[in-house]
Motif scaffolding. Structure first.
Motif, PDB file in Angstrom:
ATOM      1  N   ARG A 103       0.827  -1.215   0.000  1.00  0.00           N
ATOM      2  CA  ARG A 103       0.000   0.000   0.000  1.00  0.00           C
ATOM      3  C   ARG A 103       0.858   1.261   0.000  1.00  0.00           C
ATOM      4  O   ARG A 103       0.605   2.202  -0.749  1.00  0.00           O
ATOM      5  CB  ARG A 103      -0.920   0.019   1.216  1.00  0.00           C
ATOM      6  N   SER A 107       1.469   4.213  -3.120  1.00  0.00           N
ATOM      7  CA  SER A 107       0.884   5.536  -2.938  1.00  0.00           C
ATOM      8  C   SER A 107       1.850   6.628  -3.368  1.00  0.00           C
ATOM      9  O   SER A 107       3.061   6.482  -3.278  1.00  0.00           O
ATOM     10  CB  SER A 107       0.485   5.744  -1.479  1.00  0.00           C
ATOM     11  N   ALA A 112      -2.433   9.705   0.581  1.00  0.00           N
ATOM     12  CA  ALA A 112      -3.017   8.621  -0.206  1.00  0.00           C
ATOM     13  C   ALA A 112      -2.861   7.294   0.517  1.00  0.00           C
ATOM     14  O   ALA A 112      -3.751   6.452   0.484  1.00  0.00           O
ATOM     15  CB  ALA A 112      -2.370   8.557  -1.584  1.00  0.00           C
ATOM     16  N   SER A 113      -1.741   7.081   1.208  1.00  0.00           N
ATOM     17  CA  SER A 113      -1.526   5.841   1.948  1.00  0.00           C
ATOM     18  C   SER A 113      -2.549   5.692   3.052  1.00  0.00           C
ATOM     19  O   SER A 113      -3.087   4.617   3.276  1.00  0.00           O
ATOM     20  CB  SER A 113      -0.131   5.824   2.573  1.00  0.00           C
ATOM     21  N   VAL A 116      -5.887   4.683   1.644  1.00  0.00           N
ATOM     22  CA  VAL A 116      -5.922   3.260   1.288  1.00  0.00           C
ATOM     23  C   VAL A 116      -6.024   2.415   2.536  1.00  0.00           C
ATOM     24  O   VAL A 116      -6.757   1.437   2.581  1.00  0.00           O
ATOM     25  CB  VAL A 116      -4.649   2.883   0.470  1.00  0.00           C
TER      26      VAL A 116
END
Length: 120
Positions: A103, A107, A112-113, A116
């Motif tokens: 993940r 990203s 964004a990580s 997710v």
């Protein structure tokens, strides 16, 4: 705050070994996967910050991230002991490291990580 202190804080106990159930008590089932993934996330993010030129397509980068996160998780598992430590040391830390490194490396940014991680 050290990683083992953070693990203790998330689990809610400083020494799980002292809380062994009596023979007549049923042992509650605990799903450690989301807890371990959340802890592994911070370690993987730190690794990625130290290695800004990493790519998900690189097997070497992925393996380095997983190795680093797994080693840090193992240190915390050994320090905490009890059921959480056992889960980490018998493969839970490695599984969480694989999921989270994938993940984090995929990203573009820490935001964004987190998105997710929050949405399975």
């Amino acid at each position: 705050m050290s990683f083992s202190d953070e693990l203790e804080q998330v689990i809610g106990c400083s020494d799980l070994r002292e809380q062994a159930p009596r023979a007549d008590e049923e042992i509650p089932s605990v799903d450690f996967d989301p807890i371990l993934e959340n802890l592994a996330f911070f370690v993987a993010e730190a690794w990625k910050d130290d290695h800004p030129d990493t790519h998900l397509q690189s097997t070497a980068d992925f393996n380095c991230c997983v190795e680093y996160v797994t080693a840090e998780m193992a240190k915390a598992g050994a320090a905490v002991g009890g059921p959480a430590g056992l889960e980490i040391l018998t493969g839970g830390g490695s599984i969480a490291a694989c999921k989270v490194c994938r993940r984090v490396l995929s990203s573009a940014s820490p935001i964004a990580s987190i998105a997710v991680l929050d949405h399975p």
